[in-house]
Design a protein around this motif. Structure first.
Motif, PDB file in Angstrom:
ATOM      1  N   SER A  95       0.850  -1.194   0.000  1.00  0.00           N
ATOM      2  CA  SER A  95       0.000   0.000   0.000  1.00  0.00           C
ATOM      3  C   SER A  95       0.876   1.231   0.000  1.00  0.00           C
ATOM      4  N   GLY A  96       0.307   2.358  -0.449  1.00  0.00           N
ATOM      5  CA  GLY A  96       1.070   3.582  -0.592  1.00  0.00           C
ATOM      6  C   GLY A  96       1.572   3.745  -2.015  1.00  0.00           C
ATOM      7  N   SER A  97       2.457   4.702  -2.221  1.00  0.00           N
ATOM      8  CA  SER A  97       3.076   4.894  -3.532  1.00  0.00           C
ATOM      9  C   SER A  97       4.452   5.519  -3.350  1.00  0.00           C
ATOM     10  N   MET A  98       5.409   5.023  -4.119  1.00  0.00           N
ATOM     11  CA  MET A  98       6.786   5.488  -4.022  1.00  0.00           C
ATOM     12  C   MET A  98       7.338   5.743  -5.415  1.00  0.00           C
ATOM     13  N   GLN A  99       8.243   6.712  -5.487  1.00  0.00           N
ATOM     14  CA  GLN A  99       8.931   6.962  -6.748  1.00  0.00           C
ATOM     15  C   GLN A  99      10.417   6.695  -6.566  1.00  0.00           C
ATOM     16  N   GLN A 136       1.586  14.680  -0.027  1.00  0.00           N
ATOM     17  CA  GLN A 136       0.615  15.738   0.218  1.00  0.00           C
ATOM     18  C   GLN A 136      -0.617  15.221   0.966  1.00  0.00           C
ATOM     19  N   GLN A 137      -1.095  14.031   0.571  1.00  0.00           N
ATOM     20  CA  GLN A 137      -2.343  13.520   1.122  1.00  0.00           C
ATOM     21  C   GLN A 137      -2.145  12.653   2.363  1.00  0.00           C
ATOM     22  N   GLY A 138      -0.965  12.023   2.484  1.00  0.00           N
ATOM     23  CA  GLY A 138      -0.744  11.065   3.559  1.00  0.00           C
ATOM     24  C   GLY A 138      -1.444   9.751   3.256  1.00  0.00           C
ATOM     25  N   GLY A 139      -1.351   8.804   4.174  1.00  0.00           N
ATOM     26  CA  GLY A 139      -1.983   7.507   3.975  1.00  0.00           C
ATOM     27  C   GLY A 139      -1.143   6.393   4.553  1.00  0.00           C
ATOM     28  N   ARG A 140      -1.530   5.162   4.234  1.00  0.00           N
ATOM     29  CA  ARG A 140      -0.831   3.987   4.761  1.00  0.00           C
ATOM     30  C   ARG A 140       0.262   3.535   3.805  1.00  0.00           C
ATOM     31  N   MET A 141       1.477   3.405   4.342  1.00  0.00           N
ATOM     32  CA  MET A 141       2.612   2.889   3.584  1.00  0.00           C
ATOM     33  C   MET A 141       2.979   1.520   4.150  1.00  0.00           C
ATOM     34  N   HIS A 142       3.052   0.528   3.276  1.00  0.00           N
ATOM     35  CA  HIS A 142       3.363  -0.833   3.712  1.00  0.00           C
ATOM     36  C   HIS A 142       4.010  -1.576   2.553  1.00  0.00           C
ATOM     37  N   GLY A 143       5.129  -2.213   2.832  1.00  0.00           N
ATOM     38  CA  GLY A 143       5.797  -2.976   1.790  1.00  0.00           C
ATOM     39  C   GLY A 143       6.998  -3.722   2.332  1.00  0.00           C
ATOM     40  N   PHE A 144       7.742  -4.306   1.430  1.00  0.00           N
ATOM     41  CA  PHE A 144       8.903  -5.113   1.802  1.00  0.00           C
ATOM     42  C   PHE A 144      10.085  -4.780   0.921  1.00  0.00           C
TER      43      PHE A 144
END
Length: 315
Positions: A95-99, A136-144
């Motif tokens: 979840s989330g988004s990364m660049q 900007q919006q925030g949210g849940r970040m989850h990954g491996f």
């Protein structure tokens, strides 16, 4: 190189049958608890290795569970510019988004379910940061993030990326629908991954509903572990229970591994089952550089300090 945590006392080895052929099922060598630490720009990870009790797990060097973290607007963390040489990083976002951006001019965005398999090889500087929209919006970040060692023959290869969107990653289920698997590397339940690995690797994300069970074939030569992302799973011929945030290391004593979730469980469990052919080569390690000798590490540091890894354009 010896399997860290392996013991020779095989427990209750039995056989199962697949298409009429008897295969041995692996037992559990040990269960490792994760530690919590911070990485990059200050994001929290849950890490089963490397720790004081488990340095590495040939051919794997590190496994970090990033979050899950709920970031308020403007407070999401990432990993600013940093170098790598001699191994691969595998980023799998739930979840989330990364660049990501790097010194070779590559750039891209990871969305939920996407995988980036980066082969650092001879060396690259890259960054992994929340996208501007997520920041900007925030949210849940989850990954491996998984670090995979490269064999000596490939440590100085040209860096490359394999960016695989979620919709391109094969998914399969058992006939009863109780087990679902996302095949990031290797194969499972008739589905085969498209990712090219430098050594044989299996990377499977199982979701098992209450009452579900699956037996996964694994080459007997593979070093293998299971990491529980959510819930609880029973595994091994000794029916060991592994809880969320724990990692089960298997004895290399069979050609398959069983995973099951109790019918009385209140929710599905998620498990990463990861294995690979051990390299059995010496490891010289210094932060983001993993080579075979101390001299190669010194050269990596000198190359980085001299700017031979390049820089990320515009920074």
């Amino acid at each position: 190189m010896a399997l860290v945590g392996y013991h020779s006392g095989h427990v209750g080895i039995r056989t199962t049958r697949t298409s009429g052929v008897a295969v041995t099922v692996r037992s559990v060598a040990r269960i490792v608890e994760s530690i919590r630490t911070t990485e990059g720009g200050g994001f929290v990870v849950r890490r089963p290795f490397p720790t004081a009790t488990l340095d590495h797990f040939d051919p794997f060097l590190l496994l970090d569970e990033m979050g899950p973290t709920d970031a308020p607007p403007g407070e999401a963390k990432g990993a600013p510019d940093h170098p790598h040489r001699g191994f691969e990083t595998v980023t799998y976002l739930l979840s989330g988004s990364m660049q990501h951006r790097d010194s070779a001019g590559n750039a891209g965005v990871l969305a939920p379910g996407d995988v980036q398999w980066m082969t650092a090889g001879a060396g690259v500087i890259h960054s992994e940061m929340p996208t501007p929209e997520f920041q900007q919006q925030g949210g849940r970040m989850h990954g491996f993030q998984l670090w995979v060692n490269l064999p000596s023959r490939d440590k100085m290869m040209k860096p490359r990326y394999q960016d695989v969107p979620s919709e391109s990653i094969p998914v399969a289920s058992t006939p009863d629908g109780l087990v679902r698997v996302k095949v990031i590397a290797g194969e499972s339940l008739g589905a085969r991954a498209a990712i090219d690995t430098r050594t044989p690797i299996s990377y499977l994300h199982f979701t098992i509903a209450p009452g579900g069970t699956v037996t996964q074939a694994i080459p007997e030569s593979f070093h293998l572990f299971a990491y529980v992302v959510r819930g609880q799973v029973t595994t091994g011929v000794d029916a060991r229970v592994v809880n969320e945030g724990e990692m089960a290391i298997f004895v290399p004593d069979g050609e398959s591994v069983g995973l099951s979730v109790s019918a009385s469980a209140t929710e599905s469990s998620e498990i990463l089952l990861i294995g690979g052919e051990p390299l059995q080569e010496p490891i010289a390690r210094y932060g983001p550089f993993v080579m075979n000798t101390r001299a190669e590490i010194i050269q990596a540091v000198e190359d980085f300090r001299a700017g031979r890894f390049g820089h990320i354009a515009g920074e």
